[in-house]
Design a protein around this motif. Structure first.
Motif, PDB file in Angstrom:
ATOM      1  N   ILE A 140       0.960  -1.215   0.003  1.00  0.00           N
ATOM      2  CA  ILE A 140       0.034  -0.087  -0.040  1.00  0.00           C
ATOM      3  C   ILE A 140       0.726   1.382  -0.096  1.00  0.00           C
ATOM      4  N   THR A 141       0.333   2.324  -0.824  1.00  0.00           N
ATOM      5  CA  THR A 141       1.315   3.491  -0.963  1.00  0.00           C
ATOM      6  C   THR A 141       0.143   4.397  -0.179  1.00  0.00           C
ATOM      7  N   ALA A 142       0.389   5.131   0.576  1.00  0.00           N
ATOM      8  CA  ALA A 142      -0.629   6.098   1.465  1.00  0.00           C
ATOM      9  C   ALA A 142      -0.225   7.521   1.330  1.00  0.00           C
ATOM     10  N   THR A 143      -0.735   8.395   0.938  1.00  0.00           N
ATOM     11  CA  THR A 143      -0.483   9.915   0.626  1.00  0.00           C
ATOM     12  C   THR A 143      -0.953  10.891   1.557  1.00  0.00           C
ATOM     13  N   ASP A 144      -0.659  11.867   1.898  1.00  0.00           N
ATOM     14  CA  ASP A 144      -1.420  13.142   2.447  1.00  0.00           C
ATOM     15  C   ASP A 144      -0.622  14.364   2.346  1.00  0.00           C
ATOM     16  N   VAL A 145      -1.170  15.405   2.279  1.00  0.00           N
ATOM     17  CA  VAL A 145      -0.389  16.662   2.158  1.00  0.00           C
ATOM     18  C   VAL A 145       0.389  17.155   3.187  1.00  0.00           C
ATOM     19  N   LEU A 146       0.008  16.633   4.485  1.00  0.00           N
ATOM     20  CA  LEU A 146       0.488  17.528   5.527  1.00  0.00           C
ATOM     21  C   LEU A 146       1.643  16.188   6.337  1.00  0.00           C
ATOM     22  N   ASP A 147       2.909  16.755   6.525  1.00  0.00           N
ATOM     23  CA  ASP A 147       3.702  15.963   7.173  1.00  0.00           C
ATOM     24  C   ASP A 147       3.235  15.345   8.489  1.00  0.00           C
ATOM     25  N   GLU A 148       2.785  16.373   9.348  1.00  0.00           N
ATOM     26  CA  GLU A 148       2.266  16.157  10.906  1.00  0.00           C
ATOM     27  C   GLU A 148       1.100  15.025  10.806  1.00  0.00           C
ATOM     28  N   VAL A 149       0.297  15.053   9.569  1.00  0.00           N
ATOM     29  CA  VAL A 149      -0.911  13.803   9.502  1.00  0.00           C
ATOM     30  C   VAL A 149       0.016  12.398   9.132  1.00  0.00           C
ATOM     31  N   LEU A 150       0.959  12.485   8.337  1.00  0.00           N
ATOM     32  CA  LEU A 150       1.722  11.324   7.800  1.00  0.00           C
ATOM     33  C   LEU A 150       2.514  10.800   9.111  1.00  0.00           C
ATOM     34  N   LYS A 151       3.054  11.455  10.027  1.00  0.00           N
ATOM     35  CA  LYS A 151       3.604  10.818  11.243  1.00  0.00           C
ATOM     36  C   LYS A 151       2.480  10.283  12.215  1.00  0.00           C
ATOM     37  N   ILE A 152       1.418  10.793  12.275  1.00  0.00           N
ATOM     38  CA  ILE A 152       0.266  10.063  12.727  1.00  0.00           C
ATOM     39  C   ILE A 152      -0.042   8.746  12.209  1.00  0.00           C
ATOM     40  N   ALA A 153      -0.410   8.828  10.904  1.00  0.00           N
ATOM     41  CA  ALA A 153      -0.517   7.663  10.059  1.00  0.00           C
ATOM     42  C   ALA A 153       0.580   6.630  10.336  1.00  0.00           C
ATOM     43  N   THR A 154       1.996   7.033  10.218  1.00  0.00           N
ATOM     44  CA  THR A 154       2.969   6.280  10.478  1.00  0.00           C
ATOM     45  C   THR A 154       2.984   5.342  11.941  1.00  0.00           C
TER      46      THR A 154
END
Length: 284
Positions: A140-154
């Protein structure tokens, strides 16, 4: 102060909330770091002064309409716990239907085979993590525009032990993606028309990220961007899965047809409202 006294006081404080007794139990259990079952068994036990202070701080936050999920920093989705804060939307049960539909199509088309999935606008990572968990052969490749959001997803991918299956990329939809092709594209994008704010709860409007809720062009601008770009990133025969607003199915179907998607199917939620659209990419 006894547990039962604390609960009684808190219930009075939360008088305007329909689930005041349940919410008081949830927040006191959290303050004491025990289960609700243990709480009920120990009604006549004392709580410490620090526990009392913590509990009534949570009650004050709830009285200001802060969602319980943000107070607890946790929300269950698809049988798993996800960390959430005010950077990400709180996962909704309706979105579990989106996950269900992807799994259904996987079992139909790719049983026990490897599959590639693109999750656009991943937020907390609820969709990507759930799919990775249920479909062990998925990449799976998962995208978001905001780095702080990607940190939560990770963080949520790591806590649910499937981080190796998901690549997180900071991207505005397809902007930072390579030329990879995917079997499935899935997205729960911002889709609420800003004119519909009057129908929404105070807790959502006051605390959840507005950019993840509202979209221009009567809520349709993101569907145009996602669908128009999807044909460049889907394998032939690949499918797109979209969560939609209750009154958007006709408009989104029109966009899909404009870009030559076929086998368009609308799925209702538990309230009988149109909630998910899936379609197939068969023509270049």
């Amino acid at each position: 102060m006894l547990i039962k006294e604390a609960l009684s006081l808190a219930t009075e404080e939360l008088e305007s909330f329909s689930s005041k007794q349940l919410e008081a139990r949830i927040l006191l259990s959290y303050a004491l770091n025990i289960t609700q079952e243990t709480l009920l068994i120990n009604y006549n036990e004392e709580i410490t002064e620090n526990e009392k202070l913590s509990f009534f701080k949570y009650i004050e936050r709830r009285k200001s309409f802060e969602p319980i999920a943000y107070i607890l920093e946790k929300k269950e989705f698809y049988g798993m716990d996800f960390f959430v804060d005010q950077n990400v939307l709180i996962p909704r049960p309706d979105t579990e239907i989106l996950v269900d539909e992807v799994i259904l199509e996987y079992k139909k088309k790719f049983p026990d085979k490897e599959i590639t999935i693109l999750d656009l606008g991943t937020g907390s990572g609820a969709i990507a993590v759930s799919l990775a968990t249920v479909i062990p052969l998925s990449k799976i490749t998962a995208t978001d525009v905001l780095d702080e959001v990607l940190k939560i997803a990770t963080k949520n991918a790591i806590s649910n032990s499937i981080a190796a299956q998901i690549e997180f990329i900071q991207s505005n939809w397809y902007s930072n993606l390579s030329n990879n092709k995917f079997d499935f594209i899935v997205s729960n994008p911002p889709y609420i028309n800003s004119a519909d704010k009057s129908y929404m709860s105070q807790e959502t409007l006051l605390y959840e990220p507005q950019d993840a809720l509202f979209a221009d062009d009567n809520g349709l601008i993101n569907y145009n961007e996602i669908i128009s770009g999807a044909t460049s990133f889907l394998n032939l025969g690949g499918k797109i899965f979209l969560e939609i607003g209750f009154n958007q199915s006709k408009a989104v179907v029109s966009i899909l047809e404009k870009y030559h998607f076929t086998e368009i199917t609308i799925v209702q939620d538990l309230s009988g409202q149109d909630r998910i659209i899936k379609a197939t990419h068969l023509y270049e």
